[in-house]
Design a protein around this motif. Sequence first.
Motif, PDB file in Angstrom:
ATOM      1  N   SER A 120       5.037   8.239  -3.320  1.00 25.81           N
ATOM      2  CA  SER A 120       5.226   9.700  -3.459  1.00 25.81           C
ATOM      3  C   SER A 120       4.132  10.269  -2.682  1.00 25.81           C
ATOM      4  O   SER A 120       3.138  10.098  -2.567  1.00 25.81           O
ATOM      5  CB  SER A 120       4.804   9.765  -5.011  1.00 25.81           C
ATOM      6  N   SER A 121       4.540  11.514  -2.160  1.00 24.89           N
ATOM      7  CA  SER A 121       3.712  12.563  -1.438  1.00 24.89           C
ATOM      8  C   SER A 121       2.799  12.965  -2.093  1.00 24.89           C
ATOM      9  O   SER A 121       1.632  13.539  -1.709  1.00 24.89           O
ATOM     10  CB  SER A 121       4.517  13.465  -0.851  1.00 24.89           C
ATOM     11  N   THR A 122       2.811  13.126  -3.813  1.00 30.09           N
ATOM     12  CA  THR A 122       1.799  13.752  -4.676  1.00 30.09           C
ATOM     13  C   THR A 122       1.067  12.659  -5.217  1.00 30.09           C
ATOM     14  O   THR A 122       1.704  11.722  -5.930  1.00 30.09           O
ATOM     15  CB  THR A 122       2.398  14.276  -5.531  1.00 30.09           C
ATOM     16  N   LYS A 123       0.055  12.316  -4.828  1.00 33.42           N
ATOM     17  CA  LYS A 123      -0.991  11.100  -5.328  1.00 33.42           C
ATOM     18  C   LYS A 123      -1.518  11.580  -6.531  1.00 33.42           C
ATOM     19  O   LYS A 123      -2.319  12.623  -6.426  1.00 33.42           O
ATOM     20  CB  LYS A 123      -1.748  10.689  -4.464  1.00 33.42           C
ATOM     21  N   ILE A 128       3.121  -2.428 -12.133  1.00 39.98           N
ATOM     22  CA  ILE A 128       2.112  -1.987 -11.272  1.00 39.98           C
ATOM     23  C   ILE A 128       2.380  -1.535  -9.878  1.00 39.98           C
ATOM     24  O   ILE A 128       1.846  -0.614  -9.375  1.00 39.98           O
ATOM     25  CB  ILE A 128       1.074  -3.125 -11.220  1.00 39.98           C
ATOM     26  N   GLU A 129       3.428  -2.345  -9.289  1.00 36.13           N
ATOM     27  CA  GLU A 129       3.996  -1.470  -7.923  1.00 36.13           C
ATOM     28  C   GLU A 129       4.531  -0.281  -7.907  1.00 36.13           C
ATOM     29  O   GLU A 129       4.321   0.514  -7.098  1.00 36.13           O
ATOM     30  CB  GLU A 129       4.853  -2.875  -7.457  1.00 36.13           C
ATOM     31  N   ALA A 130       5.266   0.108  -9.128  1.00 30.48           N
ATOM     32  CA  ALA A 130       6.002   1.190  -9.276  1.00 30.48           C
ATOM     33  C   ALA A 130       4.770   2.169  -9.535  1.00 30.48           C
ATOM     34  O   ALA A 130       4.790   3.462  -8.973  1.00 30.48           O
ATOM     35  CB  ALA A 130       6.860   1.263 -10.571  1.00 30.48           C
ATOM     36  N   LEU A 131       3.663   1.863 -10.375  1.00 26.03           N
ATOM     37  CA  LEU A 131       2.651   2.892 -10.219  1.00 26.03           C
ATOM     38  C   LEU A 131       1.920   3.120  -8.960  1.00 26.03           C
ATOM     39  O   LEU A 131       1.371   4.052  -8.786  1.00 26.03           O
ATOM     40  CB  LEU A 131       1.538   2.488 -11.280  1.00 26.03           C
ATOM     41  N   GLU A 132       1.870   2.160  -8.143  1.00 28.57           N
ATOM     42  CA  GLU A 132       1.021   2.138  -6.936  1.00 28.57           C
ATOM     43  C   GLU A 132       1.942   3.391  -5.770  1.00 28.57           C
ATOM     44  O   GLU A 132       1.271   3.789  -5.044  1.00 28.57           O
ATOM     45  CB  GLU A 132       0.897   0.817  -6.296  1.00 28.57           C
ATOM     46  N   GLN A 133       3.314   3.237  -6.233  1.00 25.66           N
ATOM     47  CA  GLN A 133       4.092   4.241  -5.410  1.00 25.66           C
ATOM     48  C   GLN A 133       3.688   5.787  -5.782  1.00 25.66           C
ATOM     49  O   GLN A 133       4.030   6.666  -5.088  1.00 25.66           O
ATOM     50  CB  GLN A 133       5.522   4.249  -5.854  1.00 25.66           C
ATOM     51  N   GLN A 134       2.805   5.880  -7.147  1.00 25.51           N
ATOM     52  CA  GLN A 134       2.614   7.047  -7.621  1.00 25.51           C
ATOM     53  C   GLN A 134       1.075   7.734  -7.442  1.00 25.51           C
ATOM     54  O   GLN A 134       1.032   8.872  -7.481  1.00 25.51           O
ATOM     55  CB  GLN A 134       2.826   7.257  -9.257  1.00 25.51           C
ATOM     56  N   GLY A 135       0.320   6.714  -7.151  1.00 21.64           N
ATOM     57  CA  GLY A 135      -1.144   7.110  -6.976  1.00 21.64           C
ATOM     58  C   GLY A 135      -1.956   5.761  -6.722  1.00 21.64           C
ATOM     59  O   GLY A 135      -1.638   4.708  -6.415  1.00 21.64           O
TER      60      GLY A 135
END
Length: 443
Positions: A237-240, A259-266
């Motif tokens: 995501s561009s918004t960390k 966890i990998e999905a969360l890493e996409q978010q921030g």
Amino acid sequence: MNKSQFLITAPHSGSGKTLVTLALLRHLKGRGLKVQPFKCGPDYLDTKLHEVAAGCSCYNLDLFMADADGVRKRYAHQAFQADVSVVEGVMGMFDGYDRHLGSSAEVAKTLNIPVVLVVNAKAMAHSVAPLLKGFATYDSDVQVAGVIFNFVGSTSHYQMLKMAAEEVGVEPLGWIAKNDELRLESRHLGLQTEDSEMVDEVCNKAASSIFTNVNIDRLLEVTASSKPTFVEQPAPSSTKIRIAVARDAAFNFIYPANIEALEQQGTITYFSPISDSHLPEADFVYLPGGYPEFHAEQLSANHAMLESIRNYCSSGGAMLAECGGMIYLGSHLTLKDGTSYPMVGFFDFGTTFRDAKCTLGYRKAMLGSVEVRGHEFHYSRSEGELPASVAEVLSATCNPCSTGIYLKNRTLASYFHFFWGDGGHSMVEIINRISMIESLGKR
């Protein structure tokens, strides 16, 4: 390029497929191969054993919590980078959440990989022939590459089993003798996972046993098929945002895909509610399940962390608390012996392990306009006045469950272990959305 990839399954639970899986993972790793483990179903305990045996993360492949496309993408992304991929099945080969749906056989078909049967041959001889024939022919889309016999009494016993398998066209790949040293002690939520040295020792012993009596080279040969196509992960995501995840001996039931999905978010910072004094700076906090009951005294004595968590929730911080995480946020935790410990106290209700029965099964619910899926498995129950649930929780077969999903401020808590990796929605987005809906409804 071909590579060995297969699913280990059995006619029924208790056949020894977990030990066979651990032995193969350890043996193949010992050969210098990069081996990638997977686990069918929602289990977050066997995956931890696999990680010890293989030395890398194990991923769940679950056709209820994720769709077929998500399962294929997850498998392809991890398997592409490995020399050998080993998937451990769940329950019996055709046992699913609704008849055969979601079963090990369904996963094998979805991934187009062969299966290796592990058969408990104790007190069996030629009668294994019709058993094997049934499993090999029941579904023509499932390829049975071979069979490993477990709990075999002697070499002559194996010879009888071998002839029976050959008679019905299932290749015998070897045998394992009964060995009381090859055991992982059970406890209330599954196999012991905290003692990594003990698990490591069992893996080594099991690998030696497998190597002695199972033709590993032939197993790798008959399970070779086309290497999966590489699948790229979604762009971050561009918004960390800043994400804090509890991870210690009390909180460790975590799906790697989540966890990998969360890493996409921030950016993730891990913390310990047992030993740390305060929460890291965070825009979102994840309190996963685990064993808070085994660390209740330490958790309760860490007053600084209790206050830090309570202040974060009370000030409107976004948080997801699952099972053990929800227990931690409650008023108290009462153990089986009646000893009670104060917890965070953000929620008015508490938890008791006295006179509690096992509750387990797949779960799904609508949070706003988004369907969430996951799993429930615990030996405790909430006590005290419970708030209204923000969603009706259903079983895999759409029967209503008593499980609640509770929202206070922007803290979402439930016995529900949510699965949002592999194509699921962002839990941060869901909490923000459902919090807004609830806020509007109270005006």
